[in-house]
Design a protein around this motif. Sequence first.
Motif, short mmCIF file in Angstrom:
data_model
loop_
_atom_site.label_atom_id
_atom_site.label_comp_id
_atom_site.label_asym_id
_atom_site.label_seq_id
_atom_site.Cartn_x
_atom_site.Cartn_y
_atom_site.Cartn_z
N LYS A 203 40.48 25.52 53.46
CA LYS A 203 40.45 26.93 53.04
C LYS A 203 41.76 27.34 52.41
O LYS A 203 41.79 28.05 51.40
N VAL A 204 42.87 26.91 53.02
CA VAL A 204 44.19 27.27 52.51
C VAL A 204 44.46 26.57 51.19
O VAL A 204 44.97 27.17 50.23
N HIS A 205 44.10 25.29 51.12
CA HIS A 205 44.32 24.52 49.90
C HIS A 205 43.56 25.14 48.72
O HIS A 205 44.13 25.37 47.65
N ILE A 206 42.28 25.43 48.93
CA ILE A 206 41.47 25.99 47.85
C ILE A 206 41.96 27.37 47.45
O ILE A 206 42.09 27.69 46.27
N ALA A 207 42.28 28.21 48.45
CA ALA A 207 42.78 29.55 48.14
C ALA A 207 44.09 29.47 47.36
O ALA A 207 44.29 30.21 46.39
N GLY A 208 44.96 28.55 47.78
CA GLY A 208 46.24 28.40 47.10
C GLY A 208 46.07 27.98 45.64
O GLY A 208 46.74 28.51 44.75
N GLU A 209 45.16 27.05 45.40
CA GLU A 209 44.92 26.60 44.02
C GLU A 209 44.29 27.71 43.18
O GLU A 209 44.57 27.83 41.98
N LEU A 210 43.43 28.52 43.80
CA LEU A 210 42.84 29.64 43.06
C LEU A 210 43.91 30.65 42.65
O LEU A 210 43.92 31.15 41.52
N ILE A 211 44.82 30.95 43.58
CA ILE A 211 45.88 31.93 43.29
C ILE A 211 46.82 31.39 42.21
O ILE A 211 47.14 32.07 41.23
N ARG A 212 47.26 30.15 42.40
CA ARG A 212 48.20 29.56 41.44
C ARG A 212 47.55 29.35 40.08
O ARG A 212 48.17 29.58 39.04
N GLY A 213 46.30 28.92 40.09
CA GLY A 213 45.63 28.59 38.83
C GLY A 213 45.23 29.80 38.00
O GLY A 213 45.21 29.74 36.77
N THR A 214 44.91 30.91 38.67
CA THR A 214 44.44 32.09 37.94
C THR A 214 45.46 33.21 37.89
O THR A 214 45.31 34.14 37.08
N GLY A 215 46.49 33.16 38.76
CA GLY A 215 47.48 34.22 38.77
C GLY A 215 46.96 35.52 39.37
O GLY A 215 47.59 36.57 39.25
N GLN A 216 45.83 35.45 40.07
CA GLN A 216 45.26 36.66 40.67
C GLN A 216 45.99 37.03 41.96
O GLN A 216 46.65 36.20 42.58
N ARG A 217 45.78 38.26 42.39
CA ARG A 217 46.21 38.66 43.73
C ARG A 217 45.41 37.83 44.74
O ARG A 217 44.23 37.56 44.52
N PRO A 218 46.02 37.45 45.86
CA PRO A 218 45.32 36.62 46.84
C PRO A 218 43.99 37.19 47.30
O PRO A 218 43.00 36.46 47.43
N ALA A 221 41.49 36.51 44.58
CA ALA A 221 41.22 35.08 44.39
C ALA A 221 40.31 34.53 45.47
O ALA A 221 39.42 33.71 45.20
N VAL A 222 40.51 34.98 46.71
CA VAL A 222 39.70 34.49 47.84
C VAL A 222 38.22 34.81 47.64
O VAL A 222 37.35 34.07 48.11
N LYS A 223 37.92 35.90 46.96
CA LYS A 223 36.53 36.32 46.78
C LYS A 223 35.89 35.78 45.50
O LYS A 223 34.81 36.22 45.11
N THR A 224 36.54 34.84 44.83
CA THR A 224 36.03 34.33 43.55
C THR A 224 34.63 33.74 43.71
O THR A 224 34.43 32.82 44.52
N PRO A 225 33.64 34.22 42.94
CA PRO A 225 32.30 33.64 43.01
C PRO A 225 32.25 32.35 42.20
O PRO A 225 33.02 32.17 41.25
N CYS A 226 31.35 31.47 42.56
CA CYS A 226 31.20 30.22 41.81
C CYS A 226 30.78 30.48 40.37
O CYS A 226 31.13 29.73 39.45
N HIS A 266 29.97 31.68 46.67
CA HIS A 266 31.41 31.86 46.51
C HIS A 266 32.15 30.55 46.73
O HIS A 266 31.69 29.67 47.46
N VAL A 267 33.29 30.42 46.10
CA VAL A 267 34.10 29.21 46.23
C VAL A 267 34.53 29.05 47.69
O VAL A 267 34.44 27.96 48.27
N LEU A 268 35.02 30.12 48.28
CA LEU A 268 35.37 30.13 49.71
C LEU A 268 34.27 30.90 50.43
O LEU A 268 34.27 32.14 50.43
N ALA A 269 33.35 30.18 50.99
CA ALA A 269 32.13 30.80 51.51
C ALA A 269 32.14 30.97 53.03
O ALA A 269 32.51 30.05 53.76
N LYS A 270 31.73 32.15 53.46
CA LYS A 270 31.47 32.40 54.87
C LYS A 270 30.04 32.02 55.20
O LYS A 270 29.72 31.53 56.28
#
Length: 362
Positions: A203-218, A221-226, A266-270
């Motif tokens: 979860k942390v790895h994917i969230a980190g790559e989403l934030i770094r890769g897109t420059g979004q607010r965390p 980024a965590v809520k990014t849909p597929c 979602h990329v990070l799915a509950k």
Amino acid sequence: MTTSNNKKPPKPKVSRERLKWVWPKNGTDWVPYHRFTWSDSSGKRKEKAVRLQWEGDLRKLDEEYWAAEAGRHPSQVKPTKYTWRECIRLWRSDPKKAKKLKASTRNSYNREFEKILDKNGDKPMPSTSRQAVRRKHASLADTPRAADWMLQTVSLLWNYAKDTLDWPLGDNPAAKIEKFGAQKEFPSWPDWLLNELPNAPDKVHIAGELIRGTGQRPSAAVKTPCSAFEGEWVTVQDEKGGNTFQIYCPGRLRNLIANLPKGNAHVLAKSKTTALSYSAVEKEFRTWRATLTELANAHGDDVMKYSLHGLRKRACVELAEAGCSDSEIQAVTGQSLVTVAKYRKEANRKKLSQTAQTRRAE
């Protein structure tokens, strides 16, 4: 149990201490009631009966009876008044509130509203104590901005309920509780910490790559849909402005997304249809961060000062160090040119110092 010629059928062979069978004037079946008595303040004996909906089913009759015995029967339970849920519903439907606030501020409040609804939505506001609010604020010390937003939101709703809705509330439980206040800027992640990111929990790895890769607010980024990923492009969200736009997706992030399990929205799915909350990911990040204390000490650093927000800053610094213009950086991160210029200054200073020190060594 029906009859003809106005002849009553025998009562059902079910008896309880407070079960009373009644034959209605125009009825064809016996109706069960739970009867209870009490004495009022003057000592006068009172009696009341609760009708039990059994529909000829003895098992249901038993459930209804014992619910009435415990005072949990629907006809005995008074609806809770002045709940947080009702206050939030009325605040959201108030046209004056929608007009006064910027979209970004309204979105920030709505995020806090959802947290309140999740834990305390059906609780009456008058039962909220100042001690409970203070404890909650203190428990969020690791995320001081979130802690202060919680205080501000509780205060906002309380004042609205008391002053606008005229609810019978006491003093605001969030008033005069000292906030953590303005925080230092989030430091950019150093190389040693960035190198550890692939070893972090998924979860942390994917969230980190989403934030770094897109420059979004965390939190965004965590809520990014597929569905945000389309070929070489990814749709990102500007939470403050409430807008979405497409940016070019770096190959590193595209490869990571392509290798994730399919089937979730979602990329990070509950679950299949909902995303993980930012708080859930941030909590796991803090647990992982604590395991890196010795490694940080070996680098003469303090890992506890780094947050997921620092990865967004790292993305900005990397773009600046790559020679991107302010407009190009803004096109990726959606930040203001003032913020971009600040990060560029940091990146340029770092790059210039490297050049200077290299020349000195030569």
